[in-house]
Design a protein around this motif. Structure first.
Motif, PDB file in Angstrom:
ATOM      1  N   PRO A 569       0.901  -1.180   0.102  1.00  0.00           N
ATOM      2  CA  PRO A 569       0.139   0.112   0.070  1.00  0.00           C
ATOM      3  C   PRO A 569       0.765   1.345  -0.114  1.00  0.00           C
ATOM      4  N   VAL A 570       2.033   0.946   0.530  1.00  0.00           N
ATOM      5  CA  VAL A 570       2.889   2.396   0.332  1.00  0.00           C
ATOM      6  C   VAL A 570       4.150   1.707  -0.362  1.00  0.00           C
ATOM      7  N   GLN A 571       4.595   2.717  -1.646  1.00  0.00           N
ATOM      8  CA  GLN A 571       5.801   2.166  -2.071  1.00  0.00           C
ATOM      9  C   GLN A 571       6.772   3.458  -2.391  1.00  0.00           C
ATOM     10  N   VAL A 572       8.006   3.210  -2.603  1.00  0.00           N
ATOM     11  CA  VAL A 572       9.125   4.064  -2.773  1.00  0.00           C
ATOM     12  C   VAL A 572       9.679   3.791  -4.079  1.00  0.00           C
ATOM     13  N   GLU A 573       9.915   4.834  -4.981  1.00  0.00           N
ATOM     14  CA  GLU A 573      10.460   4.686  -6.367  1.00  0.00           C
ATOM     15  C   GLU A 573      11.947   4.213  -6.582  1.00  0.00           C
ATOM     16  N   ASP A 574      12.608   4.612  -5.408  1.00  0.00           N
ATOM     17  CA  ASP A 574      14.169   4.470  -5.272  1.00  0.00           C
ATOM     18  C   ASP A 574      14.429   3.142  -4.652  1.00  0.00           C
ATOM     19  N   PRO A 575      15.263   2.434  -5.633  1.00  0.00           N
ATOM     20  CA  PRO A 575      15.692   1.092  -4.843  1.00  0.00           C
ATOM     21  C   PRO A 575      16.746   1.144  -3.729  1.00  0.00           C
ATOM     22  N   ARG A 576      17.275   2.385  -3.746  1.00  0.00           N
ATOM     23  CA  ARG A 576      18.057   2.570  -2.657  1.00  0.00           C
ATOM     24  C   ARG A 576      17.408   3.172  -1.389  1.00  0.00           C
ATOM     25  N   VAL A 577      16.121   3.335  -1.688  1.00  0.00           N
ATOM     26  CA  VAL A 577      15.547   3.570  -0.320  1.00  0.00           C
ATOM     27  C   VAL A 577      14.552   2.344   0.011  1.00  0.00           C
ATOM     28  N   LEU A 578      14.732   1.501   1.123  1.00  0.00           N
ATOM     29  CA  LEU A 578      14.090   0.475   1.361  1.00  0.00           C
ATOM     30  C   LEU A 578      12.924   0.902   2.307  1.00  0.00           C
ATOM     31  N   SER A 607       1.121   6.060  -1.908  1.00  0.00           N
ATOM     32  CA  SER A 607       0.308   5.517  -0.924  1.00  0.00           C
ATOM     33  C   SER A 607      -0.958   5.716  -1.299  1.00  0.00           C
ATOM     34  N   ARG A 608      -1.619   4.388  -0.883  1.00  0.00           N
ATOM     35  CA  ARG A 608      -3.108   4.303  -1.219  1.00  0.00           C
ATOM     36  C   ARG A 608      -3.888   4.956  -0.100  1.00  0.00           C
ATOM     37  N   GLU A 609      -3.331   5.186   0.960  1.00  0.00           N
ATOM     38  CA  GLU A 609      -3.915   5.819   2.242  1.00  0.00           C
ATOM     39  C   GLU A 609      -3.186   7.019   2.676  1.00  0.00           C
ATOM     40  N   PRO A 610      -3.929   8.115   3.374  1.00  0.00           N
ATOM     41  CA  PRO A 610      -3.050   9.362   3.808  1.00  0.00           C
ATOM     42  C   PRO A 610      -2.030   8.925   4.856  1.00  0.00           C
ATOM     43  N   LEU A 611      -0.759   9.466   4.769  1.00  0.00           N
ATOM     44  CA  LEU A 611       0.188   9.195   5.460  1.00  0.00           C
ATOM     45  C   LEU A 611       0.515  10.716   6.283  1.00  0.00           C
ATOM     46  N   SER A 612       1.192  10.428   7.396  1.00  0.00           N
ATOM     47  CA  SER A 612       1.432  11.226   8.418  1.00  0.00           C
ATOM     48  C   SER A 612       3.000  10.966   9.021  1.00  0.00           C
ATOM     49  N   THR A 613       3.536  12.112   9.476  1.00  0.00           N
ATOM     50  CA  THR A 613       4.824  11.625  10.298  1.00  0.00           C
ATOM     51  C   THR A 613       4.512  11.293  11.782  1.00  0.00           C
ATOM     52  N   LEU A 614       5.692  10.723  12.436  1.00  0.00           N
ATOM     53  CA  LEU A 614       5.102  10.434  13.958  1.00  0.00           C
ATOM     54  C   LEU A 614       4.612  11.592  14.654  1.00  0.00           C
ATOM     55  N   ASP A 615       5.111  12.689  14.222  1.00  0.00           N
ATOM     56  CA  ASP A 615       4.444  13.829  14.952  1.00  0.00           C
ATOM     57  C   ASP A 615       2.995  14.251  14.558  1.00  0.00           C
TER      58      ASP A 615
END
Length: 643
Positions: A569-578, A607-615
């Motif tokens: 559900p959450v993806q990153v384009e860069d293979p250098r970011v796991l 992301s298919r869902e809204p994301l937030s930081t830990l803050d």
């Protein structure tokens, strides 16, 4: 798949502990004040425990004798922990430490495993020390030894297992109810391919957790950062909690900033690999002990500390403090690993002890699955590391099975892969001739039934890959890889292993070829699923190369994941970011990004869902990551996303 989430009574985050007043001789040079200063620094940086050591020559100076003065000092050491609400795991047989073996004067070369009298002395010693301290509230657990294969040597598995069981029984006889493990480092055949006698699976039958010790050198920075994580995945073989019992580095081997990065990477990636405890090596530097063994002849051991010899924090301790805050913010005791639908298969030939399988081949199983683990991470594909059962059999229920650069699986497993594909799974395997010249060929079965090809090998002859770079061109779409796409694979290996599998295609479908038009990727449909064959040992090439990662295997794995219906559900384009995830009991998902870039980067996240930081701040654009940095994003899936 069912979730495997073994736990300990509490989360352990701490350091292996020798006081700077003496190192292994600290009980002769004990300073209550210095010990309390040292513990306070650890406590102030979020650490809650230590691993401690009974230096055997001092604690048991004669058969069936405990040195009362040393034992009293250890009692004060426990009290010092309790004053800070910290705990410790005492280690009995030391034994080996930092490049030196230390014998009680009365051992006289007797075998620790086989000499009945010597086994009895160890059991007496462990039982009596346990009885003295078992009721102290600072005792978190027990360890039998420290890297005892180095000290007492290797032996037959049955002998070692029996010895270890007797030692654990001695803890229980002394009233020790806390978790107990062996302290051997988890270096046996089922972890490394080398048969030392210490089987992680066998020992798990009567111990409470597994404690890998991880210090391997590498030639690739991503492999270095993920090494401990993969070891933790392998260590779960017995279904016991995994505690990274020793890890760390000498600051003689790394700059301050690289030291911090290494700690940050190891801590975060092992968290995502299922570890539930972390004990760094070690609490302090020992500059004042440069003339004392073992430091006199292993001077790099002087500087493994997370504090310097004056008690000042070093960058690794700062990384541990940062990690402590992360565990607190995600409420780690109420988190578990996210579900996975992809299985990375570890061949039973790693440890089963079949005849005519040499250590060269067993070690390759580890190297190939480790490299596949890295490629899967780069593809954003969460995998479960699963073991083939001895004499055949794979766990069912996964959508994707990765069998990387494999020479050997058992015949029943090959036939089971056909059944799994027919039931709807995507099955991938890549060929590898192996590095051993013995029986050099695929130990495969049902090849035509599974992949729709027959091999075109000539007996005793492999088919070398002569080019330093192989270009693989797709003839048809494969997942998100479109026809015409070219994947490039730098090659490596020995005269035996740097080879491809020549095939005649029967009812398979060629989807990719090399520059000479030879089949490189073949697909065969099976009912609701399919099987994908790579005739090149892609993972072997990368595993044998310096600075290999990332390389294009991750693109193939991402395509396989999509074919299998696996889409994070959450993806990153860069293979250098796991990216991987932890799920909280309240439904929140923590998506943890780990950068493998040496420079700061802005990661594009989908992301298919809204994301937030830990803050609690909404994520509306790229996510900033420091060099080799970590970021945590939070989502709360809608009900239909929950399983």
């Amino acid at each position: 798949m069912d979730r495997l989430d073994p736990r300990l009574p509490q989360t352990w985050l701490g350091a292996n502990f020798w006081s700077r007043t003496g190192g292994p001789l600290m009980w002769r040079n004990y300073s209550p004040d210095v010990v309390r200063e040292e513990l306070a620094v650890l406590h102030d940086h979020g650490l809650n425990m230590t691993r401690s050591f009974f230096y055997w020559p001092d604690l048991q100076p004669e058969p069936e004798v405990i040195d009362e003065e040393k034992a009293d000092r250890f009692a004060d050491f426990l009290d010092a922990h309790r004053e800070l609400e910290m705990s410790t795991i005492p280690t009995f047989i030391v034994g080996h430490m930092s490049g030196e073996n230390w014998d009680p004067a009365w051992r006289n070369g007797r075998s620790l495993y086989c000499d009945v009298w010597m086994v009895g002395q160890q059991a007496w010693y462990i039982e009596n020390l346990t009885r003295r301290f078992a009721d102290h509230p600072a005792i978190a657990g027990w360890l039998i030894s420290n890297e005892i294969p180095i000290y007492a040597g290797e032996a037959e598995e049955q002998t070692v297992t029996t010895w270890a069981r007797i030692m654990v029984q001695a803890v229980r006889a002394g009233g020790g109810t806390q978790p107990v493990s062996i302290g051997d480092g988890a270096w046996g055949a089922d972890m490394s391919g080398h048969a030392s006698g210490f089987s992680t699976r066998r020992l798990a039958g009567f111990t409470d957790y597994v404690g890998p010790h991880v210090y391997q050198m590498e030639t690739d920075i991503v492999r270095s950062h993920l090494k401990a994580a993969f070891v933790c995945e392998l260590a779960a073989i017995g279904g016991r909690p995994v505690v990274l019992e020793e890890f760390g580095l000498s600051s003689d081997f790394a700059s301050p900033e690289h030291s911090r990065s290494y700690y940050r990477q190891v801590l975060t990636t092992t968290l995502l690999a299922g570890a539930v405890g972390w004990i760094a090596w070690n609490n302090t530097d020992f500059d004042d002990l440069a003339g004392q063994r073992p430091y006199s002849h292993h001077p790099f051991e002087l500087h493994f500390g997370i504090t310097d010899s004056h008690g000042r924090p070093k960058p690794p301790l700062e990384a541990l403090a940062e990690f402590s805050r992360l565990l607190e913010r995600i409420d780690f005791p109420h988190c578990h690993r996210a579900w996975v639908d992809a299985a990375l298969v570890v061949s039973s030939y790693l440890a089963a002890g079949y005849l005519s399988v040499d250590e060269t081949q067993r070690r390759l199983v580890v190297r190939h699955t480790e490299q596949a683990y890295i490629a899967a991470k780069e593809a954003g594909l969460a995998v479960g590391v699963v073991r083939e059962q001895e004499d055949g059999g794979l766990p069912e229920g996964y959508r994707l099975y990765l069998v990387p650069s494999v020479k050997e699986l058992t015949a029943p497993s090959w036939h089971q892969l056909v059944d799994l594909a027919e039931a709807g799974a995507c099955v991938y395997a890549s060929y590898c001739a192996g590095e051993s010249p013995s029986q050099r060929g695929p130990w495969w079965s049902a090849t035509e039934e599974l992949f729709g090809v027959r091999n075109d090998l000539a007996y005793g002859i492999n088919n070398p890959v002569v080019d330093d770079l192989v270009e693989v061109r797709l003839l048809a779409d494969l997942g998100d890889l479109r026809a015409g796409t070219v994947l490039t694979f730098p090659t490596a290996g020995t005269e035996n292993s740097r080879a491809f599998l020549p095939v005649t295609v029967t009812d398979g479908r060629v989807v990719a070829v090399d520059a000479a038009g030879r089949p490189m990727i073949v697909v065969k449909e099976h009912g609701r699923g399919l099987a994908v064959l790579s005739t090149l040992p892609l993972e072997h090439f990368a595993a044998r190369r310096r600075d290999a990662n990332p390389e294009d295997t991750w693109r193939l794995y991402r395509a396989l994941g999509l074919i299998a219906g696996i889409e994070s559900p959450v993806q990153v384009e860069d293979p250098r970011v796991l990216i991987d995830a932890m799920e909280h009991d309240d439904g929140r998902i923590f998506h943890i990004l780990v950068s493998e870039r040496p420079e700061a980067t802005e990661a594009r996240v989908h992301s298919r869902e809204p994301l937030s930081t830990l803050d609690g701040e909404p994520v509306t654009g790229p996510v900033h990551l420091d060099p080799y940095g970590v970021a945590v994003l939070v989502s709360t899936p809608s009900p239909q996303e929950n399983r």
